[in-house]
Scaffold this motif. Structure first.
Motif, PDB file in Angstrom:
ATOM      1  N   SER A  16       0.887  -1.331  -0.263  1.00  0.00           N
ATOM      2  CA  SER A  16       0.101   0.008  -0.122  1.00  0.00           C
ATOM      3  C   SER A  16       0.799   1.202  -0.100  1.00  0.00           C
ATOM      4  N   ALA A  17       1.913   1.288   0.776  1.00  0.00           N
ATOM      5  CA  ALA A  17       2.655   2.390   0.626  1.00  0.00           C
ATOM      6  C   ALA A  17       3.434   2.509  -0.499  1.00  0.00           C
ATOM      7  N   MET A  18       3.736   1.448  -1.348  1.00  0.00           N
ATOM      8  CA  MET A  18       4.327   1.907  -2.759  1.00  0.00           C
ATOM      9  C   MET A  18       3.234   2.390  -3.674  1.00  0.00           C
ATOM     10  N   VAL A  19       1.871   1.950  -3.695  1.00  0.00           N
ATOM     11  CA  VAL A  19       0.958   2.595  -4.317  1.00  0.00           C
ATOM     12  C   VAL A  19       0.848   3.764  -4.018  1.00  0.00           C
ATOM     13  N   ILE A  20       0.643   4.261  -2.932  1.00  0.00           N
ATOM     14  CA  ILE A  20       0.562   5.792  -2.496  1.00  0.00           C
ATOM     15  C   ILE A  20       1.673   6.517  -2.871  1.00  0.00           C
ATOM     16  N   GLY A  21       3.001   5.933  -2.675  1.00  0.00           N
ATOM     17  CA  GLY A  21       4.155   6.954  -3.238  1.00  0.00           C
ATOM     18  C   GLY A  21       3.874   6.670  -4.882  1.00  0.00           C
ATOM     19  N   LEU A  22       3.654   5.786  -5.446  1.00  0.00           N
ATOM     20  CA  LEU A  22       3.634   5.910  -7.093  1.00  0.00           C
ATOM     21  C   LEU A  22       2.258   6.804  -7.544  1.00  0.00           C
ATOM     22  N   THR A  23       1.414   6.684  -6.899  1.00  0.00           N
ATOM     23  CA  THR A  23       0.160   7.336  -7.142  1.00  0.00           C
ATOM     24  C   THR A  23       0.495   8.922  -7.138  1.00  0.00           C
ATOM     25  N   GLY A  24       1.120   9.382  -5.963  1.00  0.00           N
ATOM     26  CA  GLY A  24       1.332  10.673  -5.807  1.00  0.00           C
ATOM     27  C   GLY A  24       2.361  11.133  -6.750  1.00  0.00           C
ATOM     28  N   GLY A  25       3.386  10.251  -7.067  1.00  0.00           N
ATOM     29  CA  GLY A  25       4.271  10.655  -7.994  1.00  0.00           C
ATOM     30  C   GLY A  25       3.781  10.902  -9.531  1.00  0.00           C
ATOM     31  N   ALA A  26       2.840   9.938  -9.717  1.00  0.00           N
ATOM     32  CA  ALA A  26       2.159   9.951 -11.172  1.00  0.00           C
ATOM     33  C   ALA A  26       1.122  11.288 -11.207  1.00  0.00           C
TER      34      ALA A  26
END
Length: 385
Positions: free
Chosen positions: A173-183
């Motif tokens: 979930s942390a990875m998805v949060i970071g990648l979503t924000g980065g996207a």
């Protein structure tokens, strides 16, 4: 319906007009994927609606109604609720961290026990984060979005929930949060020089983080995906069994309800993280390709909707929600094929799970709202007040 008709006072607010403006192709594709998920859960349970398929179908039906209702909401209300929603989900994460309400499951304390039910706040963080970032970018110039000291604020919006979720520890979930924000930052116009520098920094940080910053079981997952056959009965078991299921399906599959890996329970988490492996085993390459084609069509239609929005908030919010959905599909697909570590990311609308489905359908409610109200304008500046 023409733009002029939609912008005439009174006409644009009619419920019949809004319903006509829904993108029914997108709704139909979501329903197809949701129903395929119910069918696979029925198969996995040995031809029984319990314990997963009936719940999945009922939840999905309710969420479709909620999604259509959210599509009727004017973007100004999404705009006004962006920061409060973000604050709420961060507050829920803090409750997990600092109160006895945190509930441990699967090695991570990532659920909030409310007595009558349990929810996973990390799932709702993506929705609050995308809305908060969209609101911030709406009030700032393209140059500020490209490169400015003010980007500290969106980085903070991403960093707070990322760190709280990573501490649970819920790496997926942390990875998805970071990648979503980065996207979202990239979609908003972040400078390519900054993107390149960030990618280089990430590549430099990842090795020491894997060796010294992860829990032992997380590190084993990351290292095992490089060579799962080195420990086929231990840490590599999930990936090995998933590859067997995918490979044994062949072109046309073993047949619906005839997947040995899932029916005989060799495939782990077959109703959640590894449900697409069952699709590949029972329906083969043809069935898997058809499901992936639906996902691609959903993503392309959603991006098209985002591009048509007149307000910058609508464009960023819809594109951010699409990116979040696409990341789920990409990460889960890579995970079950052994191209990424097993990090507990479900396949959206196929996998069994209430919090994940609710977040995805809320996101598509926002996307459909952007389509229905694509001619809506929101005032510039830092808010509507």
């Amino acid at each position: 319906m023409t733009a002029s008709a939609l912008t005439r006072p009174g006409e644009r607010d009619r419920l019949s007009t809004k319903i006509a403006e829904l993108d029914w192709r997108l709704v139909a594709l979501l329903c197809v994927v949701g129903c395929v998920g119910a069918a696979m859960l029925y198969s996995i349970a040995g031809g029984d609606w319990q314990p997963w398929a009936a719940d999945h179908l009922i939840r999905f039906g309710l969420m479709v109604v909620v999604m259509l209702g959210l599509a009727m909401i004017h973007p100004k209300w999404w705009f006004l609720g962006a920061y409060p929603l973000y604050g709420l989900v961060v507050f829920l994460l803090l409750l997990i961290e600092f109160t006895p309400l945190g509930y441990k499951a699967g090695g991570a304390t990532n659920w909030l026990d409310l007595g009558v039910t349990r929810i996973q706040p990390a799932e709702f963080v993506k929705l609050g984060l995308v809305l908060a970032l969209a609101r911030w970018y709406h009030g700032h110039t393209a140059q500020e979005a490209r490169w400015s000291w003010k980007l500290v604020f969106p980085l903070g919006l991403i960093g707070v929930p990322f760190l709280l979720v990573a501490k649970q520890p819920d790496l997926g979930s942390a990875m998805v949060i970071g990648l979503t924000g980065g996207a979202v930052m990239v979609l908003a116009g972040l400078s390519w020089r900054v993107i390149a520098a960030g990618a280089a920094a990430a590549l430099a940080i990842i090795p020491p983080f894997v060796m010294f910053g992860m829990h032992d079981y997380q590190r084993n997952r990351v290292l095992t995906f490089l060579s799962p056959e080195s420990d086929p009965l231990g840490t590599g078991y999930n990936i090995v069994q998933s590859k067997i299921a995918i490979g044994s399906g062949g072109v046309l599959g073993k047949g619906y309800g005839l997947g040995s890996q899932s029916q005989l329970e060799f495939l782990p988490e077959r109703h959640t993280d590894f449900i697409f492996s069952t699709v590949a085993e029972e329906l083969g390459f043809v069935g898997s390709f058809a499901v992936l084609a639906c996902y691609v069509a959903i993503i392309l239609i959603s991006l098209r909707i985002a591009s048509l929005a007149h307000s910058h908030f609508g464009r960023i919010a819809a594109a951010g929600m699409t990116a979040f959905f696409a990341l789920f599909v990409l990460i889960n697909g890579a995970m079950i094929m052994g191209l990424a570590p097993v990090v507990g990311v479900p396949m959206p609308l196929l996998s069994y799970g209430g919090s994940s489905m609710m977040t995805v359908m809320f996101g598509f409610g926002l996307i459909l709202s952007t389509r229905v109200h694509r001619y809506a304008e929101l005032p510039k500046g830092h808010g509507l007040f």
